[in-house]
Design a protein around this motif. Structure first.
Motif, PDB file in Angstrom:
ATOM      1  N   GLU A 282      87.793   9.597 -22.422  1.00  0.00           N
ATOM      2  CA  GLU A 282      88.716   8.617 -21.837  1.00  0.00           C
ATOM      3  C   GLU A 282      89.035   8.948 -20.381  1.00  0.00           C
ATOM      4  OE1 GLU A 282      89.730   5.862 -22.809  1.00  0.00           O
ATOM      5  OE2 GLU A 282      90.006   5.765 -24.979  1.00  0.00           O
ATOM      6  N   ALA A 283      88.916  10.235 -20.021  1.00  0.00           N
ATOM      7  CA  ALA A 283      89.291  10.648 -18.665  1.00  0.00           C
ATOM      8  C   ALA A 283      88.251  10.273 -17.620  1.00  0.00           C
ATOM      9  CB  ALA A 283      89.537  12.158 -18.637  1.00  0.00           C
ATOM     10  N   HIS A 284      87.038   9.961 -18.058  1.00  0.00           N
ATOM     11  CA  HIS A 284      86.001   9.615 -17.086  1.00  0.00           C
ATOM     12  C   HIS A 284      86.217   8.201 -16.532  1.00  0.00           C
ATOM     13  CE1 HIS A 284      83.463  12.951 -18.739  1.00  0.00           C
ATOM     14  NE2 HIS A 284      83.122  13.016 -17.467  1.00  0.00           N
ATOM     15  N   ASP A 285      85.904   8.047 -15.289  1.00  0.00           N
ATOM     16  CA  ASP A 285      85.940   6.739 -14.637  1.00  0.00           C
ATOM     17  C   ASP A 285      84.527   6.163 -14.701  1.00  0.00           C
ATOM     18  OD1 ASP A 285      86.005   4.551 -12.952  1.00  0.00           O
ATOM     19  OD2 ASP A 285      87.239   5.523 -11.434  1.00  0.00           O
ATOM     20  N   ARG A 286      84.288   5.268 -15.652  1.00  0.00           N
ATOM     21  CA  ARG A 286      82.937   4.750 -15.861  1.00  0.00           C
ATOM     22  C   ARG A 286      82.425   3.997 -14.641  1.00  0.00           C
ATOM     23  NH1 ARG A 286      81.435   1.079 -21.083  1.00  0.00           N
ATOM     24  NH2 ARG A 286      82.815  -0.394 -20.005  1.00  0.00           N
ATOM     25  N   GLU A 287      83.284   3.203 -14.038  1.00  0.00           N
ATOM     26  CA  GLU A 287      82.860   2.437 -12.868  1.00  0.00           C
ATOM     27  C   GLU A 287      82.456   3.364 -11.717  1.00  0.00           C
ATOM     28  OE1 GLU A 287      82.266  -0.691 -12.741  1.00  0.00           O
ATOM     29  OE2 GLU A 287      83.035  -1.162 -14.734  1.00  0.00           O
ATOM     30  N   ALA A 288      83.168   4.471 -11.575  1.00  0.00           N
ATOM     31  CA  ALA A 288      82.836   5.424 -10.508  1.00  0.00           C
ATOM     32  C   ALA A 288      81.487   6.073 -10.779  1.00  0.00           C
ATOM     33  CB  ALA A 288      83.928   6.487 -10.398  1.00  0.00           C
ATOM     34  N   ILE A 289      81.205   6.368 -12.045  1.00  0.00           N
ATOM     35  CA  ILE A 289      79.908   6.957 -12.401  1.00  0.00           C
ATOM     36  C   ILE A 289      78.792   5.962 -12.114  1.00  0.00           C
ATOM     37  CG2 ILE A 289      78.498   7.788 -14.325  1.00  0.00           C
ATOM     38  CD1 ILE A 289      81.064   8.882 -15.575  1.00  0.00           C
ATOM     39  N   ARG A 296      72.314   6.405  -5.786  1.00  0.00           N
ATOM     40  CA  ARG A 296      71.101   7.231  -5.883  1.00  0.00           C
ATOM     41  C   ARG A 296      69.956   6.465  -6.514  1.00  0.00           C
ATOM     42  NH1 ARG A 296      75.430   9.397  -5.179  1.00  0.00           N
ATOM     43  NH2 ARG A 296      75.722  11.446  -4.193  1.00  0.00           N
ATOM     44  N   LYS A 297      70.098   5.142  -6.509  1.00  0.00           N
ATOM     45  CA  LYS A 297      69.059   4.229  -6.999  1.00  0.00           C
ATOM     46  C   LYS A 297      68.731   4.445  -8.478  1.00  0.00           C
ATOM     47  CE  LYS A 297      66.904   3.456  -2.485  1.00  0.00           C
ATOM     48  NZ  LYS A 297      67.978   4.082  -1.715  1.00  0.00           N
ATOM     49  N   ILE A 298      69.783   4.723  -9.253  1.00  0.00           N
ATOM     50  CA  ILE A 298      69.641   4.866 -10.704  1.00  0.00           C
ATOM     51  C   ILE A 298      70.491   3.782 -11.362  1.00  0.00           C
ATOM     52  CG2 ILE A 298      70.040   6.348 -12.713  1.00  0.00           C
ATOM     53  CD1 ILE A 298      69.719   8.752 -10.801  1.00  0.00           C
ATOM     54  N   GLY A 299      69.827   2.854 -12.010  1.00  0.00           N
ATOM     55  CA  GLY A 299      70.544   1.783 -12.685  1.00  0.00           C
ATOM     56  C   GLY A 299      71.129   2.248 -14.007  1.00  0.00           C
ATOM     57  N   THR A 300      72.214   1.644 -14.409  1.00  0.00           N
ATOM     58  CA  THR A 300      72.862   1.958 -15.681  1.00  0.00           C
ATOM     59  C   THR A 300      73.244   0.656 -16.386  1.00  0.00           C
ATOM     60  OG1 THR A 300      74.995   2.102 -14.555  1.00  0.00           O
ATOM     61  CG2 THR A 300      73.809   4.177 -14.928  1.00  0.00           C
ATOM     62  N   ILE A 301      73.616   0.781 -17.651  1.00  0.00           N
ATOM     63  CA  ILE A 301      74.083  -0.369 -18.425  1.00  0.00           C
ATOM     64  C   ILE A 301      75.415  -0.002 -19.069  1.00  0.00           C
ATOM     65  CG2 ILE A 301      73.529  -2.036 -20.234  1.00  0.00           C
ATOM     66  CD1 ILE A 301      70.627  -1.142 -20.052  1.00  0.00           C
ATOM     67  N   GLN A 302      76.340  -0.929 -19.039  1.00  0.00           N
ATOM     68  CA  GLN A 302      77.592  -0.796 -19.783  1.00  0.00           C
ATOM     69  C   GLN A 302      77.546  -1.840 -20.910  1.00  0.00           C
ATOM     70  OE1 GLN A 302      81.115  -0.409 -17.000  1.00  0.00           O
ATOM     71  NE2 GLN A 302      79.525  -0.880 -15.489  1.00  0.00           N
ATOM     72  N   PRO A 303      76.856  -1.529 -22.003  1.00  0.00           N
ATOM     73  CA  PRO A 303      76.544  -2.564 -22.996  1.00  0.00           C
ATOM     74  C   PRO A 303      77.791  -3.191 -23.627  1.00  0.00           C
ATOM     75  CG  PRO A 303      75.310  -0.529 -23.394  1.00  0.00           C
ATOM     76  CD  PRO A 303      76.369  -0.207 -22.408  1.00  0.00           C
ATOM     77  N   TYR A 304      77.799  -4.508 -23.593  1.00  0.00           N
ATOM     78  CA  TYR A 304      78.817  -5.288 -24.306  1.00  0.00           C
ATOM     79  C   TYR A 304      80.239  -4.851 -23.934  1.00  0.00           C
ATOM     80  CZ  TYR A 304      74.435  -5.202 -26.880  1.00  0.00           C
ATOM     81  OH  TYR A 304      73.106  -5.200 -27.204  1.00  0.00           O
ATOM     82  N   LYS A 305      80.454  -4.544 -22.661  1.00  0.00           N
ATOM     83  CA  LYS A 305      81.753  -4.010 -22.249  1.00  0.00           C
ATOM     84  C   LYS A 305      82.883  -5.017 -22.433  1.00  0.00           C
ATOM     85  CE  LYS A 305      81.219  -5.153 -17.303  1.00  0.00           C
ATOM     86  NZ  LYS A 305      81.271  -4.590 -15.933  1.00  0.00           N
ATOM     87  N   ALA A 355      77.569  13.258 -11.458  1.00  0.00           N
ATOM     88  CA  ALA A 355      78.533  12.171 -11.623  1.00  0.00           C
ATOM     89  C   ALA A 355      79.613  12.544 -12.637  1.00  0.00           C
ATOM     90  CB  ALA A 355      77.812  10.903 -12.056  1.00  0.00           C
ATOM     91  N   LEU A 356      79.201  13.178 -13.727  1.00  0.00           N
ATOM     92  CA  LEU A 356      80.167  13.566 -14.754  1.00  0.00           C
ATOM     93  C   LEU A 356      81.075  14.681 -14.257  1.00  0.00           C
ATOM     94  CD1 LEU A 356      77.804  13.461 -17.866  1.00  0.00           C
ATOM     95  CD2 LEU A 356      79.670  11.883 -17.366  1.00  0.00           C
ATOM     96  N   GLN A 357      80.536  15.600 -13.470  1.00  0.00           N
ATOM     97  CA  GLN A 357      81.353  16.670 -12.910  1.00  0.00           C
ATOM     98  C   GLN A 357      82.413  16.110 -11.971  1.00  0.00           C
ATOM     99  OE1 GLN A 357      78.248  19.083 -11.213  1.00  0.00           O
ATOM    100  NE2 GLN A 357      78.347  20.580 -12.875  1.00  0.00           N
ATOM    101  N   LEU A 358      82.033  15.107 -11.191  1.00  0.00           N
ATOM    102  CA  LEU A 358      82.949  14.544 -10.206  1.00  0.00           C
ATOM    103  C   LEU A 358      84.027  13.674 -10.817  1.00  0.00           C
ATOM    104  CD1 LEU A 358      80.350  13.589  -7.446  1.00  0.00           C
ATOM    105  CD2 LEU A 358      82.079  15.390  -7.309  1.00  0.00           C
ATOM    106  N   THR A 359      83.766  13.124 -12.018  1.00  0.00           N
ATOM    107  CA  THR A 359      84.710  12.167 -12.602  1.00  0.00           C
ATOM    108  C   THR A 359      85.350  12.667 -13.894  1.00  0.00           C
ATOM    109  OG1 THR A 359      82.965  11.084 -13.880  1.00  0.00           O
ATOM    110  CG2 THR A 359      83.407  10.237 -11.670  1.00  0.00           C
TER     111      THR A 359
END
Length: 379
Positions: A282-289, A296-305, A355-359
């Motif tokens: 819960e502490a992670h900021d998903r949008e920031a990740i 860094r040109k890495i796409g991600t998916i937030q499925p069915y958010k 990203a996880l370390q930073l957020t």
């Protein structure tokens, strides 16, 4: 009856969502039947249920698979006439327990994401009364559109075949236009156009198009071009799954996810690793990740958010699936595709770690680290 070319033992159809419509009709359920379905899944499943006049009864999900919660299904089974069990991300539902809890009520397995997954050596799609598969772009068998239905019972299979044979057959011009559109979509979703323009177009489409207008259910037979491509690519399926599972294993072994959770295969289960979902704390900021990885040109998916909001607005969801809502807020998928190269796997793993370390809960002192296996990703 028109002669329908089978795909293996399956009956082809325009899409998986059309397959769900046919499956519900083949079961000859009352028009106001109540269908149990996990809240956390593709909302076109809900759309297909409503298309045949049935009602949706939402079931919560398990946090360790993101699939249907057997306990919640058991609590609601008296209100349900049939079940749609969705094998999410290539993980598998506990089909043995679901069959017991269902008490003989029909079960449709949604295998859109689980082709090749298995439970104790038995393939998904062979547990329920009817199974539906998807060959839409982005799936393991990615052919543009297309889906298929399967049933072990000869009577049900005959009913499915009859219903599909009565659907319109796309003409040659329709097929040609479909091939052209599929090709354009494919190049827009591939390097380099995805990064240059495709991502922006898709984002603009999602923001400007109302839910009711997205993913319409076209009730036709499958395009002949899609049938041909599916048949050609079936032979390569096992190799693709093996490669992608190797990539997933590399990530699981290379990342010590101190503040995240990745579904482990349960005893006796075989996951095709269609997607690689990470459950953030819960502490992670998903949008920031997401933003960090995109830089860094890495796409991600937030499925069915937005699934809870969609279900509440269109399907009378009453807020009784708390775990599914958590999953929708916290799951992030990053690339695991079989086509990724060694250096791409390394870059993704390193960037996700950063990203996880930073957020994370203790940014700058996070216990998440890269192991030595980083130097030897799966081939």
């Amino acid at each position: 009856m028109l002669n329908i070319e089978p795909i293996g033992d399956c009956i082809p159809i325009r899409s998986a969502r059309a397959a769900i419509v046919v499956a519900l009709r083949a079961l000859e359920l009352p028009s106001d039947a109540c269908i149990g379905v996990p809240l956390y899944c593709c909302p076109v499943v809900f759309k297909a249920i409503k298309a045949v006049g049935c009602n949706v009864r939402f079931i919560d999900v398990e946090p360790d698979t993101f699939c249907m919660s057997v306990a919640d299904l058991e609590a609601k089974i008296a209100q349900i006439d049939a079940v749609v069990a969705v094998h999410m991300f290539g993980n598998v539902c506990d089909m043995q327990r679901i069959k017991v809890v269902a008490q003989g009520k029909p079960i449709i397995e949604d295998c859109a994401q689980s082709i090749g997954s298995a439970i104790n050596g038995q393939m998904t799609g062979s547990f329920g009364d009817i199974a539906v598969f998807s060959f839409r772009s982005g799936k393991y068998l990615s052919v543009g559109e297309g889906g298929a239905l399967y049933a072990k019972d000869d009577k049900i299979l005959s009913s499915i075949s009859q219903l599909v044979s009565e659907l319109p057959v796309p003409g040659r011009m329709d097929d040609c236009m479909h091939v052209i559109k599929t090709y354009i979509r494919s190049i827009l979703r591939s390097k380099p156009l995805w990064g240059l323009i495709g991502c922006r177009l898709w984002s603009a489409y999602n923001k400007s198009t109302a839910f009711a207008e997205k993913t319409p259910i076209a009730m036709t037979q499958m395009f002949r071009s899609d049938i041909a491509i599916t048949s050609d690519r079936l032979a390569a399926l096992n190799g693709l799954i093996e490669k992608q599972r190797g990539n997933a294993d590399y990530f699981s072994e290379s990342l010590a996810l101190a503040f995240c959770k990745v579904p482990d295969e349960k005893t006796g289960a075989f996951y095709n690793r269609y997607l690689y979902p990470v459950m953030l704390s819960e502490a992670h900021d998903r949008e920031a990740i997401v933003a960090y990885l995109l830089e860094r040109k890495i796409g991600t998916i937030q499925p069915y958010k937005d699934i809870a909001e969609i279900a509440a607005a269109h399907y009378d969801y009453a807020g009784d699936c708390p775990m599914a809502e958590q999953v929708a807020r916290r799951v992030l998928v990053f690339p695991c595709y079989h086509a990724l190269k060694k250096e791409e796997l390394q870059k993704i793993a390193q960037s996700v770690t950063q990203a996880l370390q930073l957020t994370g809960p203790a940014a700058g002192s996070n216990e998440l680290f890269m192991r030595e296996a980083m130097d030897d990703p799966a081939q």
